[in-house]
Design a protein around this motif. Structure first.
Motif, PDB file in Angstrom:
ATOM      1  N   UNK A 199       0.822  -1.227   0.000  1.00 16.25           N
ATOM      2  CA  UNK A 199       0.000   0.000   0.000  1.00 16.25           C
ATOM      3  C   UNK A 199       0.848   1.265   0.000  1.00 16.25           C
ATOM      4  N   UNK A 200       2.005   1.218   0.659  1.00 17.67           N
ATOM      5  CA  UNK A 200       2.834   2.422   0.775  1.00 17.67           C
ATOM      6  C   UNK A 200       3.919   2.503  -0.288  1.00 17.67           C
ATOM      7  N   UNK A 201       3.953   1.507  -1.216  1.00 15.18           N
ATOM      8  CA  UNK A 201       5.014   1.487  -2.231  1.00 15.18           C
ATOM      9  C   UNK A 201       4.389   1.132  -3.591  1.00 15.18           C
ATOM     10  N   UNK A 202       3.954   2.170  -4.290  1.00 13.78           N
ATOM     11  CA  UNK A 202       3.267   1.974  -5.571  1.00 13.78           C
ATOM     12  C   UNK A 202       4.168   1.305  -6.613  1.00 13.78           C
ATOM     13  N   UNK A 203       5.448   1.666  -6.597  1.00 17.14           N
ATOM     14  CA  UNK A 203       6.396   1.105  -7.573  1.00 17.14           C
ATOM     15  C   UNK A 203       6.552  -0.402  -7.353  1.00 17.14           C
ATOM     16  N   UNK A 204       6.679  -0.778  -6.084  1.00 13.97           N
ATOM     17  CA  UNK A 204       6.832  -2.198  -5.761  1.00 13.97           C
ATOM     18  C   UNK A 204       5.548  -2.955  -6.076  1.00 13.97           C
ATOM     19  N   UNK A 205       4.414  -2.307  -5.795  1.00 16.84           N
ATOM     20  CA  UNK A 205       3.129  -2.944  -6.115  1.00 16.84           C
ATOM     21  C   UNK A 205       3.041  -3.234  -7.618  1.00 16.84           C
ATOM     22  N   UNK A 206       3.466  -2.258  -8.433  1.00 21.21           N
ATOM     23  CA  UNK A 206       3.419  -2.428  -9.888  1.00 21.21           C
ATOM     24  C   UNK A 206       4.347  -3.558 -10.338  1.00 21.21           C
ATOM     25  N   UNK A 207       5.561  -3.566  -9.789  1.00 16.53           N
ATOM     26  CA  UNK A 207       6.521  -4.629 -10.130  1.00 16.53           C
ATOM     27  C   UNK A 207       5.988  -6.009  -9.736  1.00 16.53           C
ATOM     28  N   UNK A 208       5.413  -6.044  -8.529  1.00 18.50           N
ATOM     29  CA  UNK A 208       4.896  -7.316  -8.021  1.00 18.50           C
ATOM     30  C   UNK A 208       3.709  -7.790  -8.857  1.00 18.50           C
ATOM     31  N   UNK A 209       2.879  -6.829  -9.286  1.00 17.73           N
ATOM     32  CA  UNK A 209       1.732  -7.181 -10.126  1.00 17.73           C
ATOM     33  C   UNK A 209       2.182  -7.763 -11.458  1.00 17.73           C
ATOM     34  N   UNK A 210       3.196  -7.122 -12.055  1.00 18.36           N
ATOM     35  CA  UNK A 210       3.737  -7.605 -13.333  1.00 18.36           C
ATOM     36  C   UNK A 210       4.377  -8.981 -13.163  1.00 18.36           C
ATOM     37  N   UNK A 211       5.094  -9.141 -12.044  1.00 20.34           N
ATOM     38  CA  UNK A 211       5.767 -10.408 -11.780  1.00 20.34           C
ATOM     39  C   UNK A 211       4.754 -11.534 -11.565  1.00 20.34           C
ATOM     40  N   UNK A 212       3.673 -11.201 -10.860  1.00 28.21           N
ATOM     41  CA  UNK A 212       2.643 -12.228 -10.602  1.00 28.21           C
ATOM     42  C   UNK A 212       1.933 -12.616 -11.909  1.00 28.21           C
ATOM     43  N   UNK A 213       1.708 -11.613 -12.775  1.00 25.42           N
ATOM     44  CA  UNK A 213       1.108 -11.904 -14.079  1.00 25.42           C
ATOM     45  C   UNK A 213       2.022 -12.805 -14.906  1.00 25.42           C
ATOM     46  N   UNK A 214       3.326 -12.510 -14.827  1.00 31.72           N
ATOM     47  CA  UNK A 214       4.311 -13.347 -15.522  1.00 31.72           C
ATOM     48  C   UNK A 214       4.274 -14.771 -14.966  1.00 31.72           C
ATOM     49  N   UNK A 215       4.151 -14.869 -13.676  1.00 33.43           N
ATOM     50  CA  UNK A 215       4.092 -16.163 -12.996  1.00 33.43           C
ATOM     51  C   UNK A 215       2.888 -16.986 -13.484  1.00 33.43           C
ATOM     52  N   UNK A 216       1.733 -16.335 -13.565  1.00 33.87           N
ATOM     53  CA  UNK A 216       0.527 -17.036 -14.026  1.00 33.87           C
ATOM     54  C   UNK A 216       0.652 -17.432 -15.504  1.00 33.87           C
ATOM     55  N   UNK A 217       1.233 -16.536 -16.304  1.00 38.62           N
ATOM     56  CA  UNK A 217       1.419 -16.843 -17.726  1.00 38.62           C
ATOM     57  C   UNK A 217       2.324 -18.061 -17.906  1.00 38.62           C
ATOM     58  N   UNK A 218       3.373 -18.116 -17.100  1.00 39.10           N
ATOM     59  CA  UNK A 218       4.306 -19.236 -17.196  1.00 39.10           C
ATOM     60  C   UNK A 218       3.621 -20.563 -16.873  1.00 39.10           C
ATOM     61  N   UNK A 219       2.749 -20.538 -15.863  1.00 36.74           N
ATOM     62  CA  UNK A 219       2.019 -21.765 -15.521  1.00 36.74           C
ATOM     63  C   UNK A 219       1.171 -22.233 -16.700  1.00 36.74           C
TER      64      UNK A 219
END
Length: 274
Positions: free
Chosen positions: A47-67
């Motif tokens: 909540x307090x780190x928008x940049x990290x939230x964005x990175x984590x969101x992209x990484x999680x999307x990548x994770x789901x795509x890989x599966x």
């Protein structure tokens, strides 16, 4: 009923292996997703780190795509492997019957030709035996009469023997050509053996890599549970890299199965046209 009983274990083995591949991938895909409560925990942690939230969101999307990609490559491997096995089995049967009809016709021709000339050849042999007996008995008159008959038959006997010889040579030549074709095609097929050994090695590596996935995912969920955003990102990034390695292994396996497919098609192209 008996052929089915023989076939059933092989079919069952294939279905079992296939179900393990698909169900394993499906189970992994189903379990390695954030629940609504976990997603809420991730949102709170970032909540307090928008940049990290964005990175984590992209990484999680990548994770789901890989599966999803891993499931697709597993299906492609299984489908191609099964197709290759069917092609191999079909080729093995076709190799055995190369020129079978042609050879059967030539064998029949040899038999018919021998049967056709059997009476004259038998008579010729018998006359020569009788000449030998007459000579032993010093019966010149009988011997001369028999020799006259033999001389009359000589040309016909030579023609008969030549006809039989030609038919036998044609049969021998056809059998030699079949053997040569079979040897050539089997030699091509043998090239797939080394590729299958490579596939076995790549599958072994993929299995080892797969064993690390569950513990890594557990680490991610623990980080989510404690709300450590940076650790969530680090652990998820490690897991993504693990899946990328697995994907690389699976692509190697798929490539090798395609190599086998190419070898099989090459062997198939060598089959004599019917």
């Amino acid at each position: 009923m008996k052929p089915f009983k023989k076939l059933f274990p092989a079919v069952l083995t294939f279905i079992f292996a296939l179900s393990l591949t698909f169900s394993g991938a499906a189970a992994a895909a189903a379990s390695m997703q954030w629940s609504a409560s976990q997603q809420a925990a991730v949102d709170r942690a970032t909540a307090s780190d928008a940049a990290l939230r964005s990175k984590l969101g992209s990484l999680y999307s990548r994770f789901k795509d890989l599966q999803s990609q891993l499931q697709q490559v597993d299906q492609s491997i299984s489908s191609l492997h099964y197709k290759n096995e069917e092609t191999q089995s079909s080729l093995t049967k076709q190799i055995k019957v190369i020129d079978a009809d042609k050879i059967a016709r030539l064998e029949q021709a040899v038999k018919q030709t021998k049967d056709k000339y059997k009476p004259i050849l038998t008579m010729y042999t018998t006359l020569n035996q009788q000449i030998t007996t007459a000579n032993k008995l010093k019966n010149k008159q009988l011997s001369s009469a028999l020799k006259t008959q033999v001389d009359t038959m000589k040309l016909a006997v030579q023609m008969a023997k030549m006809d039989i010889q030609n038919k036998e040579q044609a049969l021998a030549s056809a059998k030699a050509q079949r053997s040569s074709a079979q040897k050539k095609i089997r030699g091509i097929l043998a090239g797939a053996d080394s590729v299958r050994i490579k596939i076995k090695a790549e599958k072994s590596t993929a299995t080892i890599l797969n064993k690390n996935v569950s513990p890594l995912w557990k680490g991610v969920t623990q980080a989510v549970k404690v709300g450590d955003a940076k650790k969530i990102h680090t652990d998820l990034n490690t897991l993504v890299n693990q899946l990328l390695q697995i994907q690389s292994q699976k692509q190697k396996i798929l490539s090798l199965e395609n190599q086998i497919s190419g070898i099989l098609q090459n062997a198939k192209s060598q089959l004599p046209s019917t």
